[in-house]
Each structure stands twice: as structure tokens, then as C-alpha cells.
Design a protein around this motif. Structure first.
Motif, PDB file in Angstrom:
ATOM      1  N   HIS C 151       0.802  -1.397   0.059  1.00 19.39           N
ATOM      2  CA  HIS C 151      -0.059   0.008  -0.024  1.00 19.39           C
ATOM      3  C   HIS C 151       0.817   1.211  -0.166  1.00 19.39           C
ATOM      4  CE1 HIS C 151      -3.731   1.906   0.143  1.00 19.39           C
ATOM      5  NE2 HIS C 151      -3.310   2.495   1.108  1.00 19.39           N
ATOM      6  N   GLU C 152       1.848   1.225   0.828  1.00 19.02           N
ATOM      7  CA  GLU C 152       2.902   2.233   0.964  1.00 19.02           C
ATOM      8  C   GLU C 152       3.735   2.704  -0.372  1.00 19.02           C
ATOM      9  OE1 GLU C 152       3.703  -0.117   3.420  1.00 19.02           O
ATOM     10  OE2 GLU C 152       1.488   0.195   3.744  1.00 19.02           O
ATOM     11  N   SER C 153       4.009   1.384  -1.017  1.00 18.91           N
ATOM     12  CA  SER C 153       4.993   1.576  -1.947  1.00 18.91           C
ATOM     13  C   SER C 153       4.297   1.675  -3.467  1.00 18.91           C
ATOM     14  CB  SER C 153       5.904   0.339  -1.976  1.00 18.91           C
ATOM     15  OG  SER C 153       5.134  -0.901  -2.497  1.00 18.91           O
ATOM     16  N   LYS C 154       2.967   2.033  -3.427  1.00 22.40           N
ATOM     17  CA  LYS C 154       2.495   1.987  -4.639  1.00 22.40           C
ATOM     18  C   LYS C 154       2.985   3.012  -5.718  1.00 22.40           C
ATOM     19  CE  LYS C 154      -2.113   2.011  -6.954  1.00 22.40           C
ATOM     20  NZ  LYS C 154      -3.474   1.969  -6.714  1.00 22.40           N
ATOM     21  N   GLU C 155       3.160   4.282  -5.068  1.00 21.33           N
ATOM     22  CA  GLU C 155       3.852   5.185  -6.073  1.00 21.33           C
ATOM     23  C   GLU C 155       5.152   5.169  -6.488  1.00 21.33           C
ATOM     24  OE1 GLU C 155       3.252   8.984  -3.885  1.00 21.33           O
ATOM     25  OE2 GLU C 155       4.605  10.115  -5.583  1.00 21.33           O
ATOM     26  N   GLU C 156       6.062   4.473  -5.544  1.00 24.63           N
ATOM     27  CA  GLU C 156       7.392   4.264  -5.908  1.00 24.63           C
ATOM     28  C   GLU C 156       7.360   3.206  -6.875  1.00 24.63           C
ATOM     29  OE1 GLU C 156      11.205   2.271  -3.474  1.00 24.63           O
ATOM     30  OE2 GLU C 156       9.172   2.808  -2.461  1.00 24.63           O
ATOM     31  N   GLU C 158       5.087   2.172  -9.164  1.00 18.28           N
ATOM     32  CA  GLU C 158       4.493   2.800 -10.345  1.00 18.28           C
ATOM     33  C   GLU C 158       5.793   3.605 -11.210  1.00 18.28           C
ATOM     34  OE1 GLU C 158       0.680   5.135 -10.281  1.00 18.28           O
ATOM     35  OE2 GLU C 158      -0.373   3.187 -10.123  1.00 18.28           O
ATOM     36  N   GLN C 159       6.448   4.352 -10.212  1.00 13.01           N
ATOM     37  CA  GLN C 159       7.375   5.227 -10.621  1.00 13.01           C
ATOM     38  C   GLN C 159       8.591   4.276 -11.479  1.00 13.01           C
ATOM     39  OE1 GLN C 159       7.242   8.439 -10.917  1.00 13.01           O
ATOM     40  NE2 GLN C 159       9.116   8.355 -12.176  1.00 13.01           N
ATOM     41  N   SER C 182      -2.851   4.332 -10.325  1.00 13.88           N
ATOM     42  CA  SER C 182      -3.079   5.819  -9.926  1.00 13.88           C
ATOM     43  C   SER C 182      -3.291   6.854 -11.177  1.00 13.88           C
ATOM     44  CB  SER C 182      -1.760   6.407  -9.162  1.00 13.88           C
ATOM     45  OG  SER C 182      -0.893   6.828 -10.178  1.00 13.88           O
ATOM     46  N   GLY C 184      -2.016   9.414 -11.984  1.00 16.79           N
ATOM     47  CA  GLY C 184      -1.015   9.986 -12.411  1.00 16.79           C
ATOM     48  C   GLY C 184      -0.325   9.053 -13.403  1.00 16.79           C
ATOM     49  N   PHE C 185      -0.676   7.911 -13.299  1.00 18.30           N
ATOM     50  CA  PHE C 185       0.003   6.755 -13.941  1.00 18.30           C
ATOM     51  C   PHE C 185      -0.715   6.803 -15.209  1.00 18.30           C
ATOM     52  CE2 PHE C 185       0.544   2.503 -15.838  1.00 18.30           C
ATOM     53  CZ  PHE C 185       1.819   2.164 -15.597  1.00 18.30           C
ATOM     54  N   ASN C 230      -9.732   7.053 -15.390  1.00 15.11           N
ATOM     55  CA  ASN C 230      -9.575   7.536 -13.899  1.00 15.11           C
ATOM     56  C   ASN C 230     -10.941   6.962 -13.156  1.00 15.11           C
ATOM     57  OD1 ASN C 230      -6.939   8.201 -13.376  1.00 15.11           O
ATOM     58  ND2 ASN C 230      -7.706  10.269 -14.083  1.00 15.11           N
TER      59      ASN C 230
END
Lengths: 289, 289, 289, 289
Positions: C151-156, C158-159, C182, C184-185, C230
Motif C-alpha cells: 500500500h505504501e510503495s505503490k507510488e514508488e 509505478e514510478q 493511480s 498520475g500513471f 480514472n
């Protein structure tokens, strides 16, 4: 399609000339031996003087002795009812040999369904007249036997295949195997060889169905899974399906569309065979889906 | 399937050997005559040296003179491009004669679609070799002609039908008409006679397809709408469809199931013919759905 | 479905507010640059004041300079017609990244169609939040990147995926990828992410559709391929299909049946995307099949 | 779909918590009373502790006394097995009231199938809140009752309908009847009111499904026949089917396509109801086709 997780699961297949009381008689024998019926399917060609077909799945929480006693009970029953019957233990997966040539679509469909445990079967071997698919088959841990075939060597090749299968194989699937089997070979596996024909039989019997379908301008393209008999393309039909096509499809496009129908139709037919859902009667099948 | 509510709606059908620039040339002529293209469909059998087909729906808010001028423009164009073309006014509904024998399912389907304005057609007459359906047809205000038919009187009967239709009918639908038309009759209506065959052609060509389908043990039952040519059951296929059946279906059940496919397949084919969506090329159809 | 073997094959996609003469104008530009139209598809939402869509396949036996000149001609044309257009070289296969979790059925279908040259695409990588499918993917020579996800690492995560794909990927297929991307993605790949939803949308939007289908007692089970937006499960639908089921199907059986619809629906949608047959307009697709 | 020509044909429907020996027990009672089983269908939700369903067609060449005795035997059996059962004489056709508003497609489909003897049913009356279909219904010799309906008069109108049907009607078909029935009315006919909903439920529950399907851009259009309960559009689903559509379909075209699915789905559901092939369990149906 149906998975039931119990131990000691059995299937009983019965074919019998119509005679009143047969359901009662068979279900009484099962009850007497503490068999609990889970699924029951029946068909008759004619209630007056036709042939009666029955498929019973049952659960029996018992030992091997109990099975022997049940078989004894069924044998005794067949003195009053002239019935043919087969009792199959669902836990013992059937052993399927796949025959292929060069096309891999039907082969892979069967292997995928086996690997995902959707098709409860064992695949002791794949036999081919070409070496092309050796690598992919072996990557799944399945032995691959390449038996080259010429017009003269056909008898010998079939002999070799029969030796390889001896005691290891319950039925055969011709997954786009581009050879005609000899009557001698076929007679060794009555109603145990499933072929996929690349047309909606009886349309386009024989060779090159897609080219002929293209020339005829059909609007649907089909495939037929059937048991192999000595009459080419005339064996009992198990399953058929079609895909819609249109004037934009080239003969090559029809062939590609055909591949998709072929593999789903064949896989469906094989799954029914594996779960003993098919009874062959004359040149037709009763499929208890 | 498509209804557009505009006035002065036209359809242009073009068949032409492939030659670069044809889309450009035709669309320029249309633009020049203030025709606004609403729908454009195209097909080529082969971009190098094949045959090119085009169907254009357009809107022209103009008088009859404008149409004449457009036709003149197209005629001039066909000096550069060896094209066959037809211009049809969408507002003028085609006139359909229905031929029937005793079965009413296809007839009623066509009448109902006509009555519900789903099928933009006129039905100036129904012709039959039997009197059975007279009452129901006349209840819709449609004239019904009973022309009895014996082996000897066939020529005479066809002659009578042609006289009745003279100047009143654009195309003919054989809605389960159980007679074979003579070559002379057929040649009067090239690609203007639609038949419904009660099988998934080319399977079960000829008579009694449902009995033969039953005996063969097929798992799908089909129907085929096709244009009538002198080769029985061999004319260009317009549409086909199937229904799934199983071992429980008697030959009679197959026939009933067949009726449902027959009427929907025939009605669909007729609607495409009526809206000029079909181009016949050799023994095949291009259907711009 | 259509393979044409020519060199220098192009596709032109046009979206434009309706304005008379557009077909003429575009085809004239093509003719002028010696482009030979091979396939032409068109659609309009409303001939009066709607949006006009056009897809043209053409053949141009020319050099790169010629393409530049054609593009220049189209640019000039878009001064008279406020059209959006894209020109694509059919010879340049699109590059597809596949995202998976643990289920392999959609993945294998795509890989098999790619391998059998049925799907003209490149697969530069498979990305997964699980390691399970690494071996099978790599056996086809395709790089597999396992990017664990919490849950926490999702942004990372996707990056990291975006970095891996940078410059190497044209579109993304979520082949039963069990994570929500997300905004953004998603915004980085507008109309370039295809998802397969395991229901006949809009029925059973959200999680566990097969259990809910089982509880509702539906008689058909479906799948939907759509572009990802989205709005979860609300993106433009590309393709849908169904399979017939009955009361004997358990929730698990529905899931197995669903797998078969999912993979064929997804593969079909992907093939249309790859061949530039889809135009997205608002929340809908025009699919020129 | 199955017609069997015999006299004294019966159907027995049984619902019972799973308990070993039930097939044996019931078939013994039938045998004892000289009933010859012609067709046997069975289903269980769970072989361990589920609900067991059974449908038996049998032939009994006997008098009314024999039927009474058989019923007595079944009553006695239900002391050992807590089973619900219904015995139906196949010779007594069910009596169907059809409720319509203005659309005639579902109504005519039912009337046609009844007239061609494909649907073994009696149609004692058609009831409508509009006068529009009076003439066509009466032309088939079927009484037509026009009961006008306003928001205030609903209770009264339903009361009047119930009086008309009293003792004359076994079940009701809402053939595109555009009114919501009151709970009081529905409770008088439990599992005896069949509705056709113009969508693939649970998608597009409620009003205007075709407009909403158009806006959502679906690629398939469906229809659902279900038993009516007090939860609107939530009753047990009997049958569903779909037709393929594309971007060219307007909302109006979807509606037309929808009509074709609606009438075949409804007619199929009604035929199963008429032949007692449906058992309702909770919010689901078991359909023994």
C-alpha cells in the motif's frame, strides 16, 4: 466443468434397452451399498421400446471391498436387466496421449487446461510425425516421441506408437494430427480417439476446408470434435461450434479464426470425455453436460 | 438496422476493377453535385489487381434535375473508370413479393417487421401454391394469389406469377416455398430472389435437412439465406446462423428450433437487400452491415 | 484479423466535426501523393452536425521523403478542416508491455498469439507485482520485471514501472493485473491502457464479479475489455462477449468459464488496438473491424 | 422443446433437503404404482447438506384412482423425507394470461408459438392498460380486456384484473407491460408471473435501458426473463440472451435489436414454465432443459 472435492467419488454409466423399473433397481443397489447419489442424468431414445442411458455420480465412503461388493450387486442386477455398465473411480485421472503434427494451438490449449488443473487428466506422452513441437512439450515435463512417417512406414510407425502407449494410455487426442489412422489402429481404441475437424461437419468433409469455405462464401466458420471411426470424418460428433466471419476474411484469415474455434471445441470435448460425460450410441453421442 | 430520417437520401453502389484514385474520383463527383456523404463502405478483393466495391449513402437537398446531373457526372466518370454503378433513392421502398407454401413462420416474421416499420418495404402481393395462408395474409390488407401447381402446370403457373408481378415487384422472397423455380423464371430476376434454406449450407444440401441432421447427430442446427441461381442450394450466401441443440432433440424438435433460425436469418437477409447493403460478386456476397 | 503482405503500408486515422467534402478532400491528398487506398472505413455520429471518423489503410511505394510530403499535405488540409489525424506505418509493430499478477491465462493467450504471428506486436517486457510468472515469461525470451507492491510503495512501484517502460513501450495491457493504477500513471498513457474486466459491464462493476454472478443466478457469464480511465470500470468499452452457464455451475465453475471469455475478449481487443482499428470518442469506441 | 405423444403423461417436481436414498425411495413409489419414468433430471446444491431437486416425467397407463393412490404413496413418503412435491398432468395445458401495454412483439411471439402448437398452453385472455392491441388479439379468438389505469386507479384496476382471472388463469406473462404491479397482486401469484426485462440484468436495472446502453457504449445488447417479486428487477432469472451490436447502432437501433432478443428470451422462458421445467429456489432458478 464441475469439480467436487470428495474422496471416493465414482461414476456409473449404464446403457440398456428400455424396461420399467430400471432407475428404481439401480438406485436400490446403490443405496444398499451405501452409495450416495450426487448427480443423476438420464436419456431415452424412446420410452416405449428405445434405449435407455444413465449416468450417475456417487460418493461412497468405503473401502475397496465395498466397491467389489457393489460391482457384484450390479452384475447380479444385469441378470434381470440386459444392461451394459461401467463403473469408474473419479479419483483415477485418465491418461491421455496427444498426437500432433506441426500446428500447436490445440496442443497448447490442452496443456494449459491440464496445467491449470481445469482438465483433470494425465498426459504421459505426446507423439508426433514431426520434431517441431518437441521443445515446447518437454518444457512442460511431458515426454515427446517423434516417429517419422512415410507412406511405406505407416504400419511400422503406428506399431511403434502402440508399443509406446501400451499400458500407459487410456485415450488419444488427435490435436491437428495430419495423418489418417489405419483401421487396425482405430479398432484398438474404440470410442477412445478424439479428433478435431476444421469444419462444421458434415460441411466441407475432407481436406482444405478453409479454402473451400472461402470459395463458398460462408458467413460462419466452424469446427467439430468427434470420435474417430473407420469412416473418415463420419464418426460420432461430440461438440461443434462456430465463429462469425465476413467478406473481409481471406482464406488465411478464416484459417486463423478456425484455430480459435478448433481449440475451444476440442478442449470442451476432451473435458467431457475425461469426466465420463459422453455415451456413444451408434453414430451419435449422448453428452450429459 | 439503421434508420436515418432525412429527405432525399440516396445510395450509390459501385463495382469496379481496382484502379488508383477511384475513391477520390467518385467522392469528387458527389461533392461537386452537393451530395453529403453520410455512410461510406468499401471492400477490395485484392488491392493490386482485384475488384473494388463501394457503397455510399448520401444526402442531397436537391431537386430531380440535380439527380439527373449527378447521374450524368457518374456516367462521365465511368468513361475513365470501367465501373458498374447503381443509384438508388432511399425514399422509394422496394416492392417485395413473398412466395409461400404452407408454413407461415417466415411469412409472419416478414409481415410483422414490415408492419412495425422495421423493414422499409412494400408488399404488393403474396403468391402461393396452396390456399392455406390466404386468410392471414389478407387480414393485413395484402393481396394473396393462390396459383395451384402440378408437375405439368409448372410452366403455366410460373407464367401466371410473372404476369401478376409485372411492373409491381422489385424482388422475390421464397419464405419456405417448397417448389424449385425454373431457369427461365430465375433468369428474369438475377440476384433478386432470396431463399431460406433450412440448413447450415453447404451441410445438408437438398431435401429433409432436419431428418438428416438428426441422423448425423449434429450439435448445432442452422439456416442459410441465399440468392437463388440455377444451381440448387448453390447461390451466393447472404446470411447464416445456428442454434445449439442436444441429444434430447427429436427430429421434430430440430425442425421447431430450425424455424426460429430460419425466420431471423431470412428477415436479416431481406433487410440488407432492402437497404441495398449487399453486392453480389461471382458466387459470393459482400454485405456492408 | 487481416494480414496484407505489402511493403510501405500505412494507416490514417481522422476525427473531425462533420463538414461536407471531407472524404473528397482527404482522398485527393492521398491520391496526389500516390497513395493507393486499400481499405476505407468511416462513421459519423450524426450527418448534420456530428463527429466524423475515418480510417484509411493505404499502400505507398515511396521513400521517407514521400511520407513527409504527405504529412505536409495533411497538415495543410487541417487548416480547412479542423481535423485530428494520425498517420501510422503498419510495418512498425507496436510495443506492448503486459502487466500481470498471478493468473496466467490472459498472459499466455497474448504470448501465444504473438508467437504464432497472429498478433503483430512486440513484447519488450512483462511487469508484475508477483514473481510467480517469471519463469514462463522468460522461457519465451521476454524480460520479466518483478516490482513488489505494498500500500505504501505503490507510488514508488509505478514510478519504477514508468522508468522501465520509458521509450520502449507504446501501450499497456492489464492481463488480470489485480491493482488499481493511480491517476498520475493513467494520465501518462491516455487510451493506451487496455484492461480486461471479468464481467459483462456494467453488470457487476467492482470486485468479485463471479461470486456476485453466482449469487444473482445469471444464465450468461461475460467479460469486457476496455480502456482504463480514472473512473474505475467506466472506461470506453472495446469488446465484450459471454458464455452460457446454468444452475450446475458453482462459483468456481463460473470463474473457470470466465477465464475462457476473458482471454478471447482481451486478445481480440488487443489485436484491434494493435492494428489501429479503434478510435476513442468520449467514453465510447468506434471499432472498424 | 420436447413433445411426447402419450396419454396420461405426468410430471413430478420434488424439492428436499439432501438425504441419502431419496432417488431410490421416490423411484420405488413410482414403480409400485406402475409409473414408467420417461425423463429424469436432478440437481443438488451440495451433496453433503444442500437442497436436492428432482424432476421426473412419467407415463402411467391408469385411471384417476391410480393417480390418487400414487399421490397417497408420495404423501406417505414425505413422512420419511421432508420433501415438497407437486404432481402435474401434462395433458392439462396451463392457462396463461398475457399483460401488455402498446408494444406487440412479445405478445405476437407468444401467440404465434401457441397457434403453431409449439407452446402447449391455453390463452384465456389478454389484459392491457391500453386499447391498441385489441383488434389483433381478438383476430386470434382471444378475449382482450382493456383496463385503463391511472395513478389513482391502480388498486382498482388490479382488483378488476384479478376478478377476470379468478379460476381461469394459472400464470401471468408480462409481455412488455409497462406498469409496476403492487405487492398485493404479486403475492397472489408467487413464482407465477414472468416478466421480460429489456436488459442483460443486473446491468441497466430500471428504466430506459437502451438509452443507457447506448450511452455506455456496450457491444452486446441483452434481455432477461425473470419471475416477478416485490424487489423490482431482482426476481429469479429464468433466461438471458444477447445480440452483438456496434458503434453504428443508434439508441433506436438498439431498441429494435432489443425487441428481437426480448421476444425469443421470453418465449423460451414461458415454454420452460409451461412444461414445468423450472424450480425456483431462493432467488435462483433450476432449469431442467
Amino acid at each position: 466443468m464441475h469439480k467436487k472435492g470428495n474422496l471416493n467419488y465414482f461414476k456409473l454409466l449404464v446403457t440398456c434397452p428400455e424396461k420399467p423399473g430400471i432407475i428404481s433397481a439401480v438406485s436400490n443397489v446403490l443405496l444398499e451399498h451405501k452409495a450416495n447419489i450426487v448427480q443423476f442424468d438420464q436419456h431415452t431414445t424412446n420410452p416405449k421400446d428405445g434405449i435407455f442411458f444413465m449416468r450417475i455420480e456417487f460418493d461412497m465412503e468405503e473401502t475397496d471391498t465395498a466397491v467389489e461388493k457393489l460391482e457384484q450387486g450390479l452384475r447380479e442386477l444385469s441378470e434381470s436387466y440386459p444392461m451394459e455398465w461401467e463403473l469408474r473411480n473419479k479419483e483415477k485421472a485418465k491418461r491421455m496421449a496427444i498426437f500432433v503434427s506441426k500446428a500447436d494451438h490445440c496442443l497448447l490449449e490442452l496443456i494449459w487446461r491440464w496445467k491449470s488443473k481445469e482438465l483433470p487428466v494425465e498426459i504421459p506422452m505426446v507423439i508426433s510425425n514431426h520434431p517441431d513441437l518437441k521443445e515446447v512439450v518437454e518444457s512442460y515435463g511431458i515426454p515427446y516421441y517423434h516417429i517419422p512417417l512415410s507412406h511405406e512406414s505407416k504400419e511400422e510407425a503406428e506399431q511403434k506408437a502402440m508399443e509406446l502407449m501400451e499400458g500407459k494410455v487410456d485415450f488419444i487426442v488427435l490435436a491437428r494430427y495430419m495423418q489418417i489412422l489405419s483401421p487396425g489402429f482405430i479398432s484398438k481404441y474404440p470410442n477412445q480417439i478424439i479428433n478435431i475437424h476444421h469444419s462444421f461437419l458434415p460441411a466441407f468433409v475432407g481436406a482444405n476446408p478453409y479454402v473451400r469455405a472461402f470459395n463458398r462464401g460462408v458467413k460462419l466458420i466452424g469446427a467439430t470434435a468427434h470420435y474417430v471411426t473407420n469412416e473418415l470424418d463420419e464418426g460420432p460428433i461430440i461438440e461443434q461450434d462456430i465463429l462469425r466471419v465476413n467478406h473481409r476474411y481471406t482464406a488465411e484469415d478464416l484459417k486463423i479464426a478456425g484455430r480459435h474455434v478448433e481449440r475451444s471445441v476440442l478442449a470442451e470435448a476432451v473435458s467431457w470425455h475425461v469426466e465420463d460425460k459422453i455415451i456413444v450410441h451408434g453414430n451419435k453421442t449422448i453428452v450429459f453436460t
